[in-house]
Design an enzyme around this catalytic site. Structure first.
Site, PDB file in Angstrom:
ATOM      1  N   ALA A  52      -7.510   8.512  19.531  1.00  0.00           N
ATOM      2  CA  ALA A  52      -7.798   7.708  18.339  1.00  0.00           C
ATOM      3  C   ALA A  52      -8.831   6.630  18.615  1.00  0.00           C
ATOM      4  O   ALA A  52      -9.673   6.332  17.760  1.00  0.00           O
ATOM      5  CB  ALA A  52      -6.502   7.090  17.804  1.00  0.00           C
ATOM      6  N   GLU A  77       1.258   5.596   0.711  1.00  0.00           N
ATOM      7  CA  GLU A  77       0.721   6.791   1.364  1.00  0.00           C
ATOM      8  C   GLU A  77       1.185   8.041   0.636  1.00  0.00           C
ATOM      9  O   GLU A  77       2.374   8.184   0.298  1.00  0.00           O
ATOM     10  CB  GLU A  77       1.167   6.839   2.824  1.00  0.00           C
ATOM     11  CG  GLU A  77       0.609   8.034   3.583  1.00  0.00           C
ATOM     12  CD  GLU A  77       0.891   7.938   5.067  1.00  0.00           C
ATOM     13  OE1 GLU A  77       0.440   6.938   5.684  1.00  0.00           O
ATOM     14  OE2 GLU A  77       1.566   8.834   5.611  1.00  0.00           O
ATOM     15  N   ALA A 134       3.989   8.166  25.174  1.00  0.00           N
ATOM     16  CA  ALA A 134       3.499   7.035  25.976  1.00  0.00           C
ATOM     17  C   ALA A 134       4.277   6.930  27.280  1.00  0.00           C
ATOM     18  O   ALA A 134       5.480   7.213  27.337  1.00  0.00           O
ATOM     19  CB  ALA A 134       3.618   5.741  25.188  1.00  0.00           C
ATOM     20  N   TYR A 169      -3.671  13.737   6.378  1.00  0.00           N
ATOM     21  CA  TYR A 169      -4.476  14.837   6.891  1.00  0.00           C
ATOM     22  C   TYR A 169      -3.512  15.745   7.635  1.00  0.00           C
ATOM     23  O   TYR A 169      -2.858  15.311   8.582  1.00  0.00           O
ATOM     24  CB  TYR A 169      -5.502  14.237   7.857  1.00  0.00           C
ATOM     25  CG  TYR A 169      -6.729  15.040   8.171  1.00  0.00           C
ATOM     26  CD1 TYR A 169      -7.728  15.229   7.218  1.00  0.00           C
ATOM     27  CD2 TYR A 169      -6.939  15.543   9.452  1.00  0.00           C
ATOM     28  CE1 TYR A 169      -8.899  15.905   7.539  1.00  0.00           C
ATOM     29  CE2 TYR A 169      -8.106  16.217   9.777  1.00  0.00           C
ATOM     30  CZ  TYR A 169      -9.084  16.400   8.818  1.00  0.00           C
ATOM     31  OH  TYR A 169     -10.239  17.064   9.133  1.00  0.00           O
ATOM     32  N   LYS A 219      -7.792   0.791  20.610  1.00  0.00           N
ATOM     33  CA  LYS A 219      -8.199   1.133  19.245  1.00  0.00           C
ATOM     34  C   LYS A 219      -8.786  -0.092  18.536  1.00  0.00           C
ATOM     35  O   LYS A 219      -9.766   0.023  17.784  1.00  0.00           O
ATOM     36  CB  LYS A 219      -7.005   1.702  18.468  1.00  0.00           C
ATOM     37  CG  LYS A 219      -6.558   3.066  18.984  1.00  0.00           C
ATOM     38  CD  LYS A 219      -5.466   3.692  18.146  1.00  0.00           C
ATOM     39  CE  LYS A 219      -4.099   3.143  18.449  1.00  0.00           C
ATOM     40  NZ  LYS A 219      -3.018   3.917  17.786  1.00  0.00           N
ATOM     41  N   HIS A 277       5.354   5.221  21.179  1.00  0.00           N
ATOM     42  CA  HIS A 277       4.976   6.617  20.925  1.00  0.00           C
ATOM     43  C   HIS A 277       5.728   7.528  21.901  1.00  0.00           C
ATOM     44  O   HIS A 277       5.845   7.211  23.093  1.00  0.00           O
ATOM     45  CB  HIS A 277       3.472   6.782  21.101  1.00  0.00           C
ATOM     46  CG  HIS A 277       2.948   8.082  20.606  1.00  0.00           C
ATOM     47  ND1 HIS A 277       3.087   9.261  21.299  1.00  0.00           N
ATOM     48  CD2 HIS A 277       2.293   8.409  19.448  1.00  0.00           C
ATOM     49  CE1 HIS A 277       2.546  10.256  20.627  1.00  0.00           C
ATOM     50  NE2 HIS A 277       2.053   9.763  19.495  1.00  0.00           N
ATOM     51  N   ARG A 331      -4.940   9.996  16.164  1.00  0.00           N
ATOM     52  CA  ARG A 331      -5.158  11.098  17.090  1.00  0.00           C
ATOM     53  C   ARG A 331      -4.789  12.411  16.427  1.00  0.00           C
ATOM     54  O   ARG A 331      -5.513  13.391  16.507  1.00  0.00           O
ATOM     55  CB  ARG A 331      -4.323  10.901  18.361  1.00  0.00           C
ATOM     56  CG  ARG A 331      -4.622  11.932  19.452  1.00  0.00           C
ATOM     57  CD  ARG A 331      -3.485  12.073  20.436  1.00  0.00           C
ATOM     58  NE  ARG A 331      -2.348  12.779  19.856  1.00  0.00           N
ATOM     59  CZ  ARG A 331      -1.225  13.034  20.506  1.00  0.00           C
ATOM     60  NH1 ARG A 331      -1.083  12.615  21.759  1.00  0.00           N
ATOM     61  NH2 ARG A 331      -0.233  13.678  19.902  1.00  0.00           N
ATOM     62  N   PHE A 390      13.146  14.140  11.213  1.00  0.00           N
ATOM     63  CA  PHE A 390      11.781  13.651  11.355  1.00  0.00           C
ATOM     64  C   PHE A 390      11.742  12.447  12.293  1.00  0.00           C
ATOM     65  O   PHE A 390      10.842  12.317  13.128  1.00  0.00           O
ATOM     66  CB  PHE A 390      11.218  13.302   9.981  1.00  0.00           C
ATOM     67  CG  PHE A 390       9.753  12.999   9.979  1.00  0.00           C
ATOM     68  CD1 PHE A 390       8.859  13.754  10.719  1.00  0.00           C
ATOM     69  CD2 PHE A 390       9.256  11.941   9.223  1.00  0.00           C
ATOM     70  CE1 PHE A 390       7.504  13.475  10.720  1.00  0.00           C
ATOM     71  CE2 PHE A 390       7.901  11.650   9.213  1.00  0.00           C
ATOM     72  CZ  PHE A 390       7.027  12.421   9.971  1.00  0.00           C
ATOM     73  N   SER A 404       0.869  -1.173   0.000  1.00  0.00           N
ATOM     74  CA  SER A 404       0.000   0.000   0.000  1.00  0.00           C
ATOM     75  C   SER A 404       0.905   1.222   0.000  1.00  0.00           C
ATOM     76  O   SER A 404       2.077   1.145   0.366  1.00  0.00           O
ATOM     77  CB  SER A 404      -0.932  -0.002   1.214  1.00  0.00           C
ATOM     78  OG  SER A 404      -0.199  -0.151   2.418  1.00  0.00           O
TER      79      SER A 404
END
Length: 319
Positions: free
Chosen positions: A152, A42, A179, A74, A192, A176, A132, A243, A40
């Site tokens: 989320a 993105e 977290a 988004y 989730k 995360h 989220r 990043f 897939s």
């Protein structure tokens, strides 16, 4: 597959030693060509007409590979809501691809998010990537929007009330950054899933053993849904390293060595990026991964080449 000599040993990577070097002269690239890999891709919504053309060229280049789906991000703080919707619907209308729309909790009430989700459902979009979301520009930390979905898991539950969407969510092999612990992070993933998520896509990582260990922990924790490794072909190493630091992803020392001295040599960087990413995918496949989610950065060439190495071919090539 993952070798486990006994239940007290930690999972080990097939054909990769602790130091990251093959324990034998065997080359991963010489292994039989995979025939069970799905992919897939993105993309992110364009900001200009020129960027839109670049994006569309990438989409059309990758379309013949028949990905399971393609997702459209988004922006932070919901800043690209309209552009995301326009890109998703154009993909649905003008290609053979199955688009998935990203939705976040940031910057909107539940009613506003539900309206966006309903508009996707009405347009025939049946797959949502529910996140989220990051803090909006200028904010130092995430704060739930008043009247909005807080997290989320709440968003997933809300989406399921709107329609019977297929819902993918995020997973974090290196935990995360916000977290409390790795265990708490897995508990959040479970929430989730309990709310209705059917697939997890991981944050990008570079060391295959990171994913193997995470998958092993997730399975021991009772998580059974597909967990798809997120792969980013690195062409701009300095940007990727920055990043990665923001996302809590480790950049191995050997990567710094590989890209050292190439700041002004994009063509060589591209060759090295393809080599690194292909090796990463072949090692992951040797350890049981048969699906890969590529963060394309709206560029097709490296993703196309890596897919070819992984046995994913276009209609014409497959014929």
């Amino acid at each position: 597959m993952i070798h486990r000599p006994n239940k007290n040993t930690e999972p080990r990577i097939m054909n990769v030693s602790r130091g990251g070097r093959p324990p034998s002269p065997a080359m991963m690239i010489a292994a039989p060509l995979p025939d069970d890999v799905s992919v897939s891709f993105e993309f992110f919504p364009p900001k200009t007409d020129e960027a839109a053309e670049t994006l569309w060229q990438a989409i059309k280049r990758l379309e013949p590979l028949r990905p399971n789906y393609v997702s459209v991000t988004y922006g932070a703080g919901g800043t690209t809501r309209e552009r995301t919707h326009a890109t998703v619907t154009r993909i649905a209308d003008e290609t053979s691809l199955a688009p998935a729309a990203h939705l976040t909790c940031v910057g909107a009430t539940r009613e506003e998010v539900d309206q966006v989700a309903q508009s996707y459902w009405d347009a025939g979009i049946r797959h949502i990537v529910a996140l989220r979301g990051d803090p909006p520009p200028g904010a130092n930390r995430y704060e739930p929007h008043p009247g909005g979905y807080a997290y989320a898991s709440d968003l997933v539950a809300g989406l399921k009330r709107v329609g019977d969407f297929e819902i993918s969510v995020a997973a974090y092999p290196e935990t995360h950054p916000e977290a409390i612990s790795a265990e708490d992070d897995l508990d959040n993933l479970k929430r989730k899933i309990d709310a209705g998520a059917t697939r997890a896509i991981t944050q990008f990582f570079f060391d295959p053993e990171v994913f193997v260990r995470f998958l092993d922990r997730a399975r021991k924790a009772g998580i059974t849904i597909p967990i798809v490794p997120g792969i980013i072909p690195v062409t701009n190493f300095n940007q990727a390293a920055k990043f990665a630091k923001m996302c809590g992803a480790d950049v191995p020392a050997w990567m710094y060595g590989l890209f050292d001295g190439l700041d002004e040599d994009p063509e060589t960087r591209k060759l090295i990026a393809a080599s690194v990413c292909a090796e990463q995918c072949r090692v992951l496949h040797a350890n049981g991964a048969d699906a890969f989610h590529f963060y394309t950065m709206n560029k097709a060439d490296l993703c196309y080449a890596i897919c070819h190495i992984m046995g994913v071919r276009s209609f014409a090539t497959a014929a």
